[in-house]
Write a protein that holds these residues in place. Sequence first.
Motif, PDB file in Angstrom:
ATOM      1  N   VAL A 137       1.579   1.487  12.754  1.00  0.00           N
ATOM      2  CA  VAL A 137       0.488   0.535  12.567  1.00  0.00           C
ATOM      3  C   VAL A 137       1.040  -0.806  12.105  1.00  0.00           C
ATOM      4  N   ILE A 138       0.552  -1.889  12.710  1.00  0.00           N
ATOM      5  CA  ILE A 138       0.886  -3.250  12.300  1.00  0.00           C
ATOM      6  C   ILE A 138      -0.425  -3.939  11.948  1.00  0.00           C
ATOM      7  N   GLY A 139      -0.575  -4.321  10.683  1.00  0.00           N
ATOM      8  CA  GLY A 139      -1.801  -4.971  10.240  1.00  0.00           C
ATOM      9  C   GLY A 139      -1.535  -6.386   9.774  1.00  0.00           C
ATOM     10  N   ILE A 140      -2.598  -7.180   9.694  1.00  0.00           N
ATOM     11  CA  ILE A 140      -2.477  -8.586   9.298  1.00  0.00           C
ATOM     12  C   ILE A 140      -2.535  -8.707   7.783  1.00  0.00           C
ATOM     13  N   GLY A 141      -1.496  -9.298   7.213  1.00  0.00           N
ATOM     14  CA  GLY A 141      -1.418  -9.507   5.771  1.00  0.00           C
ATOM     15  C   GLY A 141       0.023  -9.399   5.309  1.00  0.00           C
ATOM     16  N   THR A 142       0.218  -9.474   4.021  1.00  0.00           N
ATOM     17  CA  THR A 142       1.558  -9.381   3.450  1.00  0.00           C
ATOM     18  C   THR A 142       1.978  -7.924   3.313  1.00  0.00           C
ATOM     19  N   ASP A 143       3.270  -7.705   3.069  1.00  0.00           N
ATOM     20  CA  ASP A 143       3.730  -6.333   2.853  1.00  0.00           C
ATOM     21  C   ASP A 143       3.138  -5.756   1.572  1.00  0.00           C
ATOM     22  N   ALA A 144       2.866  -6.623   0.577  1.00  0.00           N
ATOM     23  CA  ALA A 144       2.219  -6.151  -0.651  1.00  0.00           C
ATOM     24  C   ALA A 144       0.787  -5.697  -0.357  1.00  0.00           C
ATOM     25  N   ALA A 145       0.080  -6.441   0.490  1.00  0.00           N
ATOM     26  CA  ALA A 145      -1.271  -6.046   0.884  1.00  0.00           C
ATOM     27  C   ALA A 145      -1.240  -4.738   1.666  1.00  0.00           C
ATOM     28  N   ALA A 146      -0.246  -4.587   2.526  1.00  0.00           N
ATOM     29  CA  ALA A 146      -0.102  -3.346   3.301  1.00  0.00           C
ATOM     30  C   ALA A 146       0.127  -2.161   2.378  1.00  0.00           C
ATOM     31  N   ALA A 147       0.974  -2.327   1.389  1.00  0.00           N
ATOM     32  CA  ALA A 147       1.260  -1.241   0.447  1.00  0.00           C
ATOM     33  C   ALA A 147       0.013  -0.867  -0.352  1.00  0.00           C
ATOM     34  N   PHE A 148      -0.744  -1.874  -0.785  1.00  0.00           N
ATOM     35  CA  PHE A 148      -1.966  -1.612  -1.547  1.00  0.00           C
ATOM     36  C   PHE A 148      -3.005  -0.925  -0.666  1.00  0.00           C
ATOM     37  N   PHE A 149      -3.130  -1.376   0.572  1.00  0.00           N
ATOM     38  CA  PHE A 149      -4.032  -0.762   1.550  1.00  0.00           C
ATOM     39  C   PHE A 149      -3.686   0.716   1.729  1.00  0.00           C
ATOM     40  N   ALA A 150      -2.398   1.011   1.883  1.00  0.00           N
ATOM     41  CA  ALA A 150      -1.957   2.392   2.058  1.00  0.00           C
ATOM     42  C   ALA A 150      -2.305   3.242   0.843  1.00  0.00           C
ATOM     43  N   PHE A 155      -2.760   6.349   3.139  1.00  0.00           N
ATOM     44  CA  PHE A 155      -2.162   6.193   4.461  1.00  0.00           C
ATOM     45  C   PHE A 155      -0.643   6.184   4.317  1.00  0.00           C
ATOM     46  N   PRO A 156       0.094   6.848   5.197  1.00  0.00           N
ATOM     47  CA  PRO A 156       1.553   6.909   5.059  1.00  0.00           C
ATOM     48  C   PRO A 156       2.198   5.513   5.139  1.00  0.00           C
ATOM     49  N   LYS A 157       2.848   5.102   4.068  1.00  0.00           N
ATOM     50  CA  LYS A 157       3.449   3.767   4.049  1.00  0.00           C
ATOM     51  C   LYS A 157       4.559   3.611   5.085  1.00  0.00           C
ATOM     52  N   GLU A 158       5.272   4.693   5.372  1.00  0.00           N
ATOM     53  CA  GLU A 158       6.388   4.594   6.306  1.00  0.00           C
ATOM     54  C   GLU A 158       5.928   4.297   7.736  1.00  0.00           C
ATOM     55  N   GLN A 159       4.632   4.441   7.992  1.00  0.00           N
ATOM     56  CA  GLN A 159       4.094   4.151   9.318  1.00  0.00           C
ATOM     57  C   GLN A 159       3.403   2.795   9.388  1.00  0.00           C
ATOM     58  N   LEU A 160       3.448   2.048   8.304  1.00  0.00           N
ATOM     59  CA  LEU A 160       2.651   0.826   8.199  1.00  0.00           C
ATOM     60  C   LEU A 160       3.539  -0.402   8.044  1.00  0.00           C
ATOM     61  N   PHE A 161       3.213  -1.456   8.802  1.00  0.00           N
ATOM     62  CA  PHE A 161       3.967  -2.712   8.775  1.00  0.00           C
ATOM     63  C   PHE A 161       2.991  -3.882   8.672  1.00  0.00           C
ATOM     64  N   ALA A 162       3.473  -4.971   8.114  1.00  0.00           N
ATOM     65  CA  ALA A 162       2.628  -6.134   7.859  1.00  0.00           C
ATOM     66  C   ALA A 162       3.056  -7.323   8.705  1.00  0.00           C
ATOM     67  N   ASP A 163       2.068  -8.017   9.239  1.00  0.00           N
ATOM     68  CA  ASP A 163       2.273  -9.240  10.014  1.00  0.00           C
ATOM     69  C   ASP A 163       1.458 -10.327   9.317  1.00  0.00           C
ATOM     70  N   ALA A 164       2.104 -11.139   8.512  1.00  0.00           N
ATOM     71  CA  ALA A 164       1.405 -12.076   7.633  1.00  0.00           C
ATOM     72  C   ALA A 164       0.661 -13.171   8.385  1.00  0.00           C
ATOM     73  N   THR A 165       1.100 -13.513   9.583  1.00  0.00           N
ATOM     74  CA  THR A 165       0.495 -14.616  10.330  1.00  0.00           C
ATOM     75  C   THR A 165      -0.299 -14.166  11.549  1.00  0.00           C
ATOM     76  N   GLY A 166      -0.348 -12.869  11.803  1.00  0.00           N
ATOM     77  CA  GLY A 166      -1.034 -12.377  12.991  1.00  0.00           C
ATOM     78  C   GLY A 166      -0.310 -12.733  14.274  1.00  0.00           C
ATOM     79  N   ALA A 167       0.988 -12.959  14.187  1.00  0.00           N
ATOM     80  CA  ALA A 167       1.761 -13.396  15.363  1.00  0.00           C
ATOM     81  C   ALA A 167       1.737 -12.360  16.476  1.00  0.00           C
ATOM     82  N   CYS A 168       1.822 -11.077  16.123  1.00  0.00           N
ATOM     83  CA  CYS A 168       1.786 -10.021  17.142  1.00  0.00           C
ATOM     84  C   CYS A 168       0.455 -10.019  17.877  1.00  0.00           C
ATOM     85  N   HIS A 169      -0.621 -10.131  17.123  1.00  0.00           N
ATOM     86  CA  HIS A 169      -1.959 -10.078  17.694  1.00  0.00           C
ATOM     87  C   HIS A 169      -2.186 -11.247  18.653  1.00  0.00           C
ATOM     88  N   LYS A 170      -1.709 -12.415  18.258  1.00  0.00           N
ATOM     89  CA  LYS A 170      -1.864 -13.594  19.117  1.00  0.00           C
ATOM     90  C   LYS A 170      -1.009 -13.461  20.372  1.00  0.00           C
TER      91      LYS A 170
END
Length: 344
Positions: A137-150, A155-170
Amino acid sequence: WGLPGHTALILTGAMDASLVQQRLLLLVCAAAACTGVSGWAAPGRTAHVVRPARQRLFPTVPTKMVAPTEELAGIEVYAATDGTPVEASALLLPSSANNARVVAFFSHFADLNAWEYAQKLLACREALADVGAELVVIGIGTDAAAAFFAEQLDFPKEQLFADATGACHKALGFFQGPFPELEITPYAKLLAMVAGIGSPSTFDAILRGFTGIQGVDAKWVGQALAQGAAKGRFPADLPVAAFDSVGNNGLRPFELATLRLQNMLEGILVNWGKLAPSDPALTIQQGGTIVVDTRGELIYRYADEGILVYTPVEEMIASIEEATSVQASRPKAQAMNSAGALPT
């Protein structure tokens, strides 16, 4: 609770919108509703100019059925475990032990879509494993936000990655919100999406939360409610049999609406500062999903349609099962074609 929850969220962030901008948005919304301008979507109607709805292949790569490694080349995302940077394109291909890799691109970590989609994926882990699919999973936000979300959703943190600018989505052409030509605050655009303008089927999705749907597998809702209650989120004392009085088949009335209330009130709103992206424009950036097999071919691709209208997980799993069964039959078919009969 999908509608009032989003409205409350918008009001907290829209204070910086000028009165002129707000009036302009109201005029635009009225014009779209009254005249049916092409490219805007009323509830249950697809907008053709804003973006194509539900496609397994996006317009950015209309003839290619391969993993979008070129589109994601050079884009770094950050691991929720420790913030380590990873090139997004490296996350596309499955390991040799699996048939496929599901790469889910969440909207921002303070969005109802991200919470609900994550809860559904958690409930479908066995079904994904049964078809040989692994999840990233790649979500929009910081890695700290991703960790808190998990942490909030287990949610398994090892499967979660953060994209702070939404570059992948764009880069993948996911919907960036309605009215790109209007210089109004993103929160005003979000309000329009809640009203169903530029967000097809949002009203339908909200209503289904209250009315329920018979005959569907909705165990994931009860599991998500129980997980939220265990974390102390309201309603923390809801009994397991709370909805039995209104039915025991499929998604019961008010069941999903209650989960959305739980997610919004004590999951998202109280933790907005920890979860939300710093750029308000990313609050309307939508996500999607791609599924890639071991040969780098696309099995499935979906662009989220708007608020509360995200990847249909059952459809995605069925597509993986269909594609992998076809691949498994190819060697036999080739052997039959060359020798006239299956080898003994």
